[in-house]
Design a protein around this motif. Structure first.
Motif, PDB file in Angstrom:
ATOM      1  N   HIS B  68       0.881  -1.421   0.059  1.00 35.65           N
ATOM      2  CA  HIS B  68       0.049   0.033   0.204  1.00 35.65           C
ATOM      3  C   HIS B  68       0.778   1.296  -0.046  1.00 35.65           C
ATOM      4  O   HIS B  68       1.808   1.113   0.579  1.00 35.65           O
ATOM      5  CB  HIS B  68      -0.912   0.151   1.265  1.00 35.65           C
ATOM      6  N   PHE B  69       0.315   2.330  -0.477  1.00 32.51           N
ATOM      7  CA  PHE B  69       1.057   3.649  -0.458  1.00 32.51           C
ATOM      8  C   PHE B  69       0.364   4.080   0.937  1.00 32.51           C
ATOM      9  O   PHE B  69      -0.403   4.802   0.882  1.00 32.51           O
ATOM     10  CB  PHE B  69       0.525   4.547  -1.728  1.00 32.51           C
ATOM     11  N   LYS B  70       1.235   3.544   2.055  1.00 32.46           N
ATOM     12  CA  LYS B  70       0.605   4.304   3.400  1.00 32.46           C
ATOM     13  C   LYS B  70       1.490   5.109   4.118  1.00 32.46           C
ATOM     14  O   LYS B  70       2.653   4.795   4.280  1.00 32.46           O
ATOM     15  CB  LYS B  70       0.091   2.923   4.173  1.00 32.46           C
ATOM     16  N   VAL B  71       1.070   6.447   4.039  1.00 29.54           N
ATOM     17  CA  VAL B  71       2.023   7.353   4.815  1.00 29.54           C
ATOM     18  C   VAL B  71       1.373   7.956   5.817  1.00 29.54           C
ATOM     19  O   VAL B  71       0.005   8.160   5.648  1.00 29.54           O
ATOM     20  CB  VAL B  71       2.896   8.303   3.683  1.00 29.54           C
ATOM     21  N   ILE B  76       7.453  10.947  16.114  1.00 32.96           N
ATOM     22  CA  ILE B  76       8.896  10.702  15.825  1.00 32.96           C
ATOM     23  C   ILE B  76       8.640  11.262  14.154  1.00 32.96           C
ATOM     24  O   ILE B  76       9.893  12.017  13.770  1.00 32.96           O
ATOM     25  CB  ILE B  76       9.287   9.018  15.866  1.00 32.96           C
ATOM     26  N   SER B  77       7.953  10.679  13.448  1.00 29.73           N
ATOM     27  CA  SER B  77       7.987  11.128  11.951  1.00 29.73           C
ATOM     28  C   SER B  77       8.007  12.384  11.872  1.00 29.73           C
ATOM     29  O   SER B  77       8.995  13.152  10.931  1.00 29.73           O
ATOM     30  CB  SER B  77       6.850  10.574  11.221  1.00 29.73           C
ATOM     31  N   ILE B  78       7.280  13.298  12.396  1.00 30.65           N
ATOM     32  CA  ILE B  78       7.067  14.632  12.260  1.00 30.65           C
ATOM     33  C   ILE B  78       8.246  15.629  12.515  1.00 30.65           C
ATOM     34  O   ILE B  78       8.373  16.474  11.806  1.00 30.65           O
ATOM     35  CB  ILE B  78       5.601  15.046  12.903  1.00 30.65           C
ATOM     36  N   LEU B  79       8.705  15.190  13.569  1.00 33.30           N
ATOM     37  CA  LEU B  79      10.204  15.879  14.085  1.00 33.30           C
ATOM     38  C   LEU B  79      11.086  15.628  12.960  1.00 33.30           C
ATOM     39  O   LEU B  79      11.712  16.487  12.730  1.00 33.30           O
ATOM     40  CB  LEU B  79      10.598  15.104  15.359  1.00 33.30           C
ATOM     41  N   LEU B  80      11.164  14.527  12.591  1.00 33.25           N
ATOM     42  CA  LEU B  80      12.255  14.194  11.481  1.00 33.25           C
ATOM     43  C   LEU B  80      11.998  14.899  10.216  1.00 33.25           C
ATOM     44  O   LEU B  80      12.858  15.413   9.575  1.00 33.25           O
ATOM     45  CB  LEU B  80      12.610  12.630  11.192  1.00 33.25           C
ATOM     46  N   THR B 122       8.101   8.867   6.561  1.00 32.45           N
ATOM     47  CA  THR B 122       6.775   8.736   6.908  1.00 32.45           C
ATOM     48  C   THR B 122       5.965   7.454   6.438  1.00 32.45           C
ATOM     49  O   THR B 122       4.896   7.242   6.757  1.00 32.45           O
ATOM     50  CB  THR B 122       5.872  10.026   6.203  1.00 32.45           C
ATOM     51  N   ALA B 123       6.769   6.788   5.699  1.00 35.10           N
ATOM     52  CA  ALA B 123       6.392   5.566   5.220  1.00 35.10           C
ATOM     53  C   ALA B 123       5.570   4.429   6.319  1.00 35.10           C
ATOM     54  O   ALA B 123       6.523   4.474   7.299  1.00 35.10           O
ATOM     55  CB  ALA B 123       7.204   4.797   4.361  1.00 35.10           C
TER      56      ALA B 123
END
Lengths: 175, 488, 105, 165, 342, 491
Positions: B68-71, B76-80, B122-123
């Protein structure tokens, strides 16, 4: 239709078939001989005169006239006592014709001022050795006996004699 | 606002730049990256502080294979992502006063890289993660290849093969997990988590090592690091910034997000080994850094040392360790970009990076010296700079894991101080020489790069709480995922 | 004339295997392209014999029909193969495969 | 009787087959190969494949080998043109082919006990029967073979024709 | 059984002798016909009209010194003419020389072997026949011989295709591969020439080429190749080659007569003769008349048409006869389809 | 089935074009014809029709492979224009002949993907091979082309011998050439004991192995590969492209069809063999490729290694095998056509300038990016795809194959394959690096070499048809990589 040649081929075959039934022209040679033409140019002969003396005086005109350079001769002086043998004071001690070179054109005959050399209707026989084709006087000069003389009268027809006397032909004679 | 836009925008921007005129390229690139920054800040404003991945986009991509294209983004993700979006404009800006051939392609590749990086962070689908991981590799490889230094062909190639090898191993591991997902196979991160934790211990060992080697190469950690100093030295400055500032974090991020929850038993069994490797790389890199004569190389080794500490903190499997790792990732990203920019300025003026050739630059341009000092202090983790928070938390985490190790890890601060200060002394202090006396002043663009960096160093050092708050739920969630299986 | 009953099928299998291996040997053994080619033909013939034997054994004409196709292919191959050989001979004056060593890695 | 015939033909085939590859002179090889083909044709006759017998003679002996001979003569290949292969290569070739033989024979050892099928039909190899099969069951391959020939023809012509520079 | 074998043996010997004698006298006929067509008489010294000429030739051949070139391949040098002779004699076996004789209540067919794939046998043997020439030409180690052999092989291979294709059309109409049956089908006026004129034309042209007869006698054309493949041959080995050629011609004529001209059939014969044995013998006689006619045609053509050039020969074969033969097959098929025969 | 008719007709038309003088319109006719062939095979989708007593089965597998073959041929015809029209070396070898032969070969390929009888397999292989033997030698005055032709021919015929021997033995064991009957025989071995007990089993085993050897020759798997590099290098570049794509695809389809429908029940006989062959092929192919200097030869070895990857799929023998081979073949064909197109453009250019046959080495390529960005970009995409870098088509090809192999439990083999692809990356990237960096000699101040090389190519010199081919290959490589589902879902 032209391209496939068939009509032409059949035409050709008809022609050959025609020949199949034509009269044959073969001579059964040893038994039947083909007649020679009167002016047939065969083996040479060196004539003798009525007395049996050789006519040739070794002037060399025949050798000069010969396009194939087939004729060679050596002249000699007549010794006393040989008048019976040679008509003139000078004669050919050897006279040779290379029959392998000779083309039987008859120019020697024309050139001869002494009516000595003639071409006859005899054939040059075959042989297995080249050197034997150089004919010397032994083979060329006609026999002494009158019965064995070579008859060339047929070749000396009136026309031929006339022809030989014509002025414009003098150029090939020595002045 | 959704995550796909954050990923898609740089891609569109990268393609657009290809159609621009060469002269316009850099301005537009900066503009695009600033827009991306604004977008990410907007995303941050929408972000709710909890453990859930947010702003999710979930499209079926390759249905037959459960891909899937799941992001989505969690703390954690948003900080990076923010780190990426902040650093990319800075990196672009840093190149403004440099003469770059074929600028269109250069900036296009940088933006393309940004896309891939945001994608990696974000994946939420294993396969997608792998794809972005590889996608990030190609532009940086081209940047190094086309704009790099002398031996670039051989060195970038080494770099490429190393990382590709790692990522292929990772792919094998992911496929193995995928084949063990229940029902119709799926690459969804949750499915992979549950598949991973349901595996037997030897299987998890396999998974652990495949993933760990992949990430360790990227970070890099001790025996897998040999590509790094050469590549950093040879790459163009912007490439080095991208590599060290952001790409390196892909490895550490991978550890947190993908390795720990997927092979908890493997981590339990072999985490110790990973920890030891991390500590070794700290000591090893620090000692080598001390002996370096080339300033860029020195920073490269220091980067290994720092990242070793982050890795050690992560493998301590404590909330403090992970939090420290998180904040240190951001801090290191900012600091190292600053440091490399310093190197760039030095090299630009003097055509050399050898420490012994410099001296007394402070006398010529005090502004530059000040900025350098602040960045340097951040890097050696002086209190009130951003580095301090991270290292403190990390060492704390390691201490909970093992006191001796914490002791060794703590050496990083001391050794870091040694080589950093020594280099500062050699460059900035002392007598000016023929090379440095003609040192020209920084221009506006260069100053403009330093200002945000220094601001960030100080702000993060003084008030790190928002960052910790954002990261905390997600990190706790991950620690919870590990702990049922791991008995500490 | 039901011959197959008097001669065991194994004999034919053995015979054609031997012939086949002779063909293989020839391909490996010789350098002259044309002889190699002949060895290949020998291999094909060994196969043909085997097919005919089995066809007789199974009482199934399909095997013999297959032999036809083998022959068809052999004929076509010969045409092309010999054309190739002639072409090479025009260029090199030899059909020894050692002369052709342009392509070495 | 047929047994002796079989052994004779088999012996002939193998002997001449060996001579094909051992003979230095390509022309001799061709001639030995022709004898081999005749021996195989004899086997076909023994196996009730009368039609194949004649086709074998026509196609292999009559057409294919003539072509071979033709080309050898055209190119005037004498034995001198072939250099010696090193003994090592020869040895290796002999070993590998021998191994293949041993493996194959060993692999098919069990086939000795293959039972005879229920009935045999002596007329099977007649052209009538074969034609029936060929034009019904094997019609498509038969037509496809024409494609093969067309391709081979175009190819041979392409290679054979001299280019006008 | 014994009786059968004896009968077959006798038949084989008779066919053999007839073939040989016919070949012998073909040489005589050749020279005679050549003579006639060229307004000559031909050989006429040995015996009345020269009919002992072939015998004299044979004696001469046997008496001549055996010469095998030193550089030649001895075995193959001898093998060549032998193969040529052998293959040319083998074809006689499948020709139906007549219907059958009834002697003492037994029926004796006048065909040595009624192979059900006689035509294929014919083609097979013909295709093998080329080896004799090729081997001989190659073994002579003489460039003219080699060239002759090359020409022979390419010519024979090329024309064999046309021949085979023309026969296919014939087979389509007759529906059988057995020559005996084909002959039997042509009773009365049902000669195949009426149904297959084009096929006949192609066949006869190919037959000329296959037997290396003029206008396709390039393998041995004297003016270019000094005799071609048999340049180095003398004495009886040369005799074998010549013999093989004339035997081939004889057999070709027989096949032409059998395939296209009714074989032993003659219209209206049955009305006058009723004794079956007599009928059979008369049939054989008429067959020989036809054969003689074809032999004559062979020679007739030889002494009519000039020799082809090599490229013309190949062009004719590949671009002329083969497409024509395929066209013939198509026409035959269409006609048969229209008339409802298939 | 109509596809076969269309292709045959196209071949005949191409053959006649010279005679009836419509050579100029040949390319459009052929291209339209190929599209028609694709359309007609699409029409047969899901019909599973058998033709002529089960000689051919036009099932979905066959249709898909036919489409891949025809599409590749479509690209091939466009790319080969350059060679056929203006190659300064290939004098006179007629264009129409090339067309006809290629189309006939395509027919053969089509038969190979849709046969259901051994006879058709055999004929298909031969119809494919014979034109290839000729085409490999179509550069008649070049010795290397001649050599390629001869080697290909001899090895092809040799392989045919093995294949036939295998077919004969299998026939001996089972009494049939029909794939359906055969699979029935083999799968129901327990219930039909006659052949098993009777001693025919060894015949069957030996037959399968011999067929395996024969087919391995055709797909050039190690150790039956030794002819391939020479042939690929010697043959004219477009012909090599054809061999590397269409021939290989067809051979694999044939391989797969045979072993899937017939011998899947007897895996124990041949699986170990293929395991070893695949491992050897991957390792040797890749390792040897590293040492090449000629780009063409490198591509030849790389094509050998790709055969090794595809063998994995055959070995895997599960639901994904068919799809993965199909996808891999398509991806590989697209990338290879792209690479060879670039190669032939450069070769052609070099040859025109130097008036002698050119060998494109890695050095020749150095600095290409400076001179022609488009060509180097296309080459880069092809190389990346061949190396299996996501998100290009080649990556998914490898991915599918490795996954299906893993699914069947071949972990070690997959690891070997991964290792192999890593080695592969080395030489594929060498090309990219060369293209994007001036060569070492340039850096070490040998300006003469650089100047001598001069302008390599400018974009304007690349003809429109070649541009279209390259754009198509780039797009296909991307599309297949980004949306692989379209193809994979079909099987």
């Amino acid at each position: 239709m032209e391209r496939i040649y068939l009509p032409a081929i059949f035409g050709g075959m008809i022609i050959t078939l025609g020949h199949f039934f034509k009269k044959k022209v073969t001579f059964q040679y040893p038994e039947v001989k083909r007649p020679f033409a009167p002016v047939y140019r065969g083996m040479h002969v060196l004539k003798r005169d009525e007395n049996g003396a050789e006519r040739c005086t070794a002037c060399g005109l025949c050798a000069v006239a010969c396009p194939a350079e087939a004729i060679t001769m050596v002249a000699a002086e007549r010794k006393p006592g040989e008048e019976k043998l040679y008509r003139e004071e000078k004669y050919a001690s050897t006279y040779e014709i290379n029959m392998l070179r000779c083309i039987f054109c008859g120019d020697c005959e024309d050139a001869c001022p002494k009516e000595s050399i003639f071409l006859t209707d005899r054939l040059v026989p075959s042989d297995s050795l080249r050197q034997r084709f150089v004919y010397g006087k032994d083979l060329l000069v006609e026999p002494m006996e009158a019965s064995k003389r070579v008859d060339i009268s047929q070749r000396q027809t009136k026309e031929v004699l006339e022809f030989k006397k014509r002025k414009e032909l003098q150029h090939n004679r020595l002045k | 606002m959704n995550t796909a836009i954050l990923i898609g925008f740089p891609l569109v921007a990268a393609l657009l730049i290809l159609f621009l005129k060469s002269e316009q390229a850099k301005k537009f690139a900066l503009a695009f990256s600033l827009i991306e920054l604004i977008l990410s800040i907007y995303a941050l404003s929408e972000f709710k502080i909890n453990a859930e991945p947010q702003m999710m986009v979930n499209l079926a991509w390759i249905q037959t294979l459960g891909i899937h294209f799941k992001v989505a983004m969690d703390g954690i993700s948003i900080l990076l992502v923010l780190l990426t979006t902040v650093l990319v404009p800075l990196i672009i800006l840093s190149s403004f006063s440099r003469d770059i051939k074929n600028p269109k392609y250069f900036y296009s590749l940088i933006l393309f890289m940004q896309m891939a990086l945001v994608g990696v962070f974000t994946a939420m689908d294993g396969f997608l993660f792998y794809i972005f991981w590889e996608l990030a590799l190609i532009p940086i490889w081209f940047i190094c290849l086309l704009w790099g230094g002398e031996n670039r062909a051989r060195i970038t190639f080494k770099f490429f093969v190393y990382t590709l090898f790692g990522s292929l191993l990772m792919l094998v591991g992911l496929i193995y997990l995928y084949l063990h997902t229940s029902g119709t196979h799926s690459f969804d991160i949750q499915a992979l988590y549950s598949a991973g934790s349901s595996l037997s211990s030897p299987e998890q060992t396999w998974i652990f090592w495949t993933l760990f080697i992949a990430f360790a190469i990227k970070m890099p950690v001790f025996p897998f690091h040999t590509w790094q100093p050469d590549t950093y030295t040879n790459a163009p400055t912007q490439g080095t910034m991208l590599l060290s500032g952001i790409m390196l974090k892909m490895g550490t991020y991978g550890l947190i997000r993908w390795l720990l929850p997927m092979a908890p038993l493997g981590v339990q069994q072999w985490g110790h080994a990973a920890m030891i490797l991390s500590i070794i790389s700290i000591l090893y890199a620090s000692i080598i850094a001390i002996m370096q004569k080339d300033f860029k190389r020195l920073i490269a080794y220091s980067s290994i040392a720092h990242v070793g500490l982050i890795s050690a903190g992560i493998f301590s499997l404590t909330v403090q360790g992970l939090q420290g790792g998180m904040i240190q990732m951001l801090a290191h990203g900012i600091n190292v970009v600053g440091l490399f920019f310093v190197v760039d300025i030095l090299f630009n003026r003097t055509q050399t990076q050898e420490l012994s050739k410099f001296g007394g630059i402070r006398n010529v341009i005090p502004y530059f010296a000040t900025m350098f000092m602040i960045v340097l202090l951040g890097s050696i983790a002086l209190p009130l700079t951003n580095g301090f928070i991270g290292e403190f938390l990390l060492i704390n985490g390691v201490y909970q894991y093992n006191a001796y190790m914490a002791g060794f890890a703590g050496l990083t601060v001391i050794l870091g101080a040694v080589y950093m200060l020594r280099s500062y002394q050699k460059i900035m202090l002392g007598e000016t020489n023929t090379l440095t006396s003609t040192f020209t002043d920084l221009n506006f663009n260069e100053k403009a790069v330093f200002v945000p960096i220094v601001l960030l160093i100080i702000v993060m050092g003084v008030y790190p709480k928002p960052i910790l708050d954002i990261a905390e739920p997600a990190i706790k969630h991950i620690v919870e995922l590990i702990h049922p299986a791991v008995i500490l | 004339m039901s011959t197959i009953q008097s001669i065991p099928i194994a004999n034919y299998i053995l015979l054609s295997t031997v012939l086949f291996c002779i063909g293989v040997l020839g391909v490996l053994f010789r350098r002259n392209a044309i002889v190699i080619f002949m060895s290949v033909e020998l291999m094909l013939n060994a196969v043909n014999l085997l097919l005919v034997a089995f066809s007789s054994y199974w009482n199934d004409p399909a095997g013999q029909v297959f032999v036809f196709f083998v022959m068809v292919v052999a004929a076509a191959e010969v045409a092309v193969g010999l054309a190739i050989l002639v072409m090479i001979y025009r260029n090199t004056g030899s059909t020894d495969i050692d002369v052709l060593n342009k392509l070495k890695g | 009787m047929t047994m002796y015939l079989f052994y004779f033909l088999a012996f002939l085939a193998i002997l001449c087959g060996l001579m094909v590859i051992l003979e230095k002179n390509p022309v001799h090889s061709v001639l030995y190969l022709i004898i081999t083909f005749f021996a195989l044709a004899g086997h076909y006759l023994l196996l009730n494949a009368q039609f194949l017998f004649i086709v074998q003679i026509m196609v292999y002996a009559g057409a294919i080998m003539v072509l071979f001979l033709f080309v050898i003569m055209l190119l005037n290949l004498n034995k001198e043109t072939e250099p010696h292969k090193s003994n090592l290569v020869k040895f290796a070739a002999a070993i590998s082919a021998g191994l293949l033989l041993v493996v194959l024979v060993a692999a098919m050892k069990g086939a000795e006990t293959l039972p005879a099928p229920a009935t045999t039909n002596a007329d099977m190899g007649l052209v009538k029967n074969l034609g029936q099969v060929l034009f019904t069951q094997f019609l498509l391959p038969f037509e496809t073979a024409s494609l093969l020939f067309l391709a081979a023809m175009v190819g041979a012509v392409m290679l054979g024709k001299r280019d006008i520079k | 059984m014994i009786e059968y074998i004896i009968y077959k043996a006798i038949l084989v010997v008779i066919v053999f002798c007839i073939t040989l004698v016919a070949a012998m006298y073909s040489t005589y006929a050749e020279r005679k016909i050549a003579g006639f067509i060229q307004d000559r008489l031909g050989p006429n010294r040995a015996g009345p009209f020269g009919i002992l000429q072939p015998v004299a030739d044979g004696v001469k051949m046997f008496m001549k010194e055996e010469m095998i070139p030193d550089v030649s391949n001895k075995f193959l040098f001898i093998l060549g003419p032998s193969v040529a002779m052998f293959t040319s004699l083998m074809t006689g076996a499948i020709i139906p020389w007549g219907t059958s004789l009834t002697i003492l209540g037994h029926q004796y067919s006048l065909q040595v072997a009624d192979v059900n794939i006689g035509i294929l046998y014919l083609l097979g043997i013909t295709s093998v026949g080329v080896y004799g020439i090729m081997i001989g030409g190659w073994a002579s180690n003489n460039k003219f011989a080699l060239l002759g052999a090359l020409r022979a092989s390419s010519q024979m291979i090329s024309y064999e295709i046309g021949m085979g294709l023309s026969i296919i059309a014939l087979i389509m109409t007759t529906g059988t591969l057995s020559i005996g049956e084909i002959a039997a089908q042509q009773h009365g006026w049902h000669w195949n020439i009426l149904y297959q004129p084009l096929g006949f034309l192609i066949f006869i042209i190919c037959a000329f080429a296959e037997t290396n007869r003029a206008p396709f006698d390039l393998p041995e054309c004297e003016s270019e190749l000094i005799g071609g493949y048999h340049t180095e041959y003398s004495s009886m080995k040369l005799g074998f080659y010549l013999f093989a050629e004339y035997t081939n011609m004889f057999i070709s004529s027989a096949i032409l007569a059998t395939l296209y001209f009714g074989g032993y059939n003659m219209p209206f014969l049955g009305r006058f003769v009723h004794d079956p044995n007599m009928l059979a013998l008369l049939g054989t006689f008429f067959l020989f008349c036809k054969i003689c006619f074809f032999i004559f045609v062979f020679m007739w053509v030889r002494w009519t048409l000039p020799r082809f050039r090599y490229d013309q020969l190949m062009n004719l074969g590949w671009k002329g006869l083969i497409p024509l033969a395929i066209l013939n097959i198509a026409i035959t098929g269409i006609v048969m389809w229209i008339t409802g025969k298939i | 089935m109509k596809t076969l008719y269309i292709l045959t007709a196209l071949g005949v038309i191409a053959m006649l074009a010279e005679m009836f003088r419509f050579k100029k319109f040949l390319l459009p006719i052929v291209l339209i014809g190929l599209l028609g062939a694709i359309a007609s095979s699409v029409k047969d989708w899901n019909t599973n029709i058998h033709y002529y007593n089960y000689m051919m089965t036009f099932d979905n597998f066959a249709i898909l492979f036919t489409i891949v073959l025809c599409a590749t041929a479509f690209l091939w015809f466009m790319m080969s224009q350059n060679f056929l029209d203006s190659d300064p070396i290939a004098i006179g070898s007629s264009k129409t002949d090339h067309y006809a032969l290629v189309l006939f070969a395509l027919c053969g390929g089509m038969i190979m993907v849709s046969y259901s009888n051994m006879v058709m397999l055999f004929l298909g292989i031969e119809i494919l091979s014979i034109p290839m033997y000729v085409l490999a030698g179509s550069r008649k005055d070049s010795l290397s082309s001649n050599e390629a032709s001869l080697k290909y021919f001899l090895m092809g015929a040799f392989a045919t011998g093995f294949l036939l021997f295998g077919i004969a033995l299998i026939y001996g064991a089972t009494g049939t050439f029909d794939l359906k009957t055969l699979s029935y025989f083999i799968s129901s071995s327990a219930t039909v004991p006659t052949w098993k007990v009777s001693g025919a089993e060894p015949l069957l085993y030996a037959g399968i192995l011999m067929m395996l050897i024969g087919l391995c020759f055709k797909i050039s798997a190690v150790p039956f590969h030794f002819w391939a590099p020479d042939v690929y290098t010697g043959a004219p570049t477009p012909v090599t492209a054809f061999m590397a794509t269409i021939v290989k695809t067809a051979a694999f389809a044939a391989f797969l069809r045979l072993f899937f429908t017939c011998f899947s029940g007897m895996g124990s006989v041949w699986m170990n063999t293929i395991w070893v062959l695949a491992a050897l092929t991957i390792l040797l192919g890749n390792i040897t490729a590293v040492y090449q200097t000629s780009v063409k030869r490198m591509l030849a070895y790389s094509s050998i290694s790709h055969a090794g990857y595809m063998l994995l799929a055959i070995l895997a023998m599960n639901d994904h095998s068919l799809g993965s081979v199909l996808f891999y073949a398509a991806a590989y064909s697209v990338a290879t056509i792209g690479a060879f197109t670039v190669l032939s453009i450069i070769e052609n250019h070099q040859a025109t300038r130097n008036q002698q046959p050119a060998t494109v080495t890695f050095e020749t390529l150095s600095g290409l990016a400076k001179q022609n960005k488009f060509l180097s970009f296309a080459m880069t995409i092809s190389m990346l795809s061949l190396a299996g870098i996501p998100p290009l088509a080649g990556f998914f090809g490898k991915y599918y194959i490795f996954t299906s192999a893993l699914q069947s439990g071949y972990v070690w083999l997959v690891l070997i394959a991964v290792l192999g692809s890593l080695i592969g990356v080395y030489y594929y990237f060498r090309i990219i690096i060369k293209m994007y960096s001036p060569s070492l000699t340039d850096l070490q101040a040998q300006p003469t070499a650089v100047e001598e090389k001069g302008e390599l190519l400018s974009f304007a010199e690349v003809g429109w048809d070649l541009r279209i081919v390259l754009i198509l290959t780039i797009l296909l490589a991307l599309l297949l990589g980004i949306f692989p589902d379209f193809i994979i879902r079909l099987i």
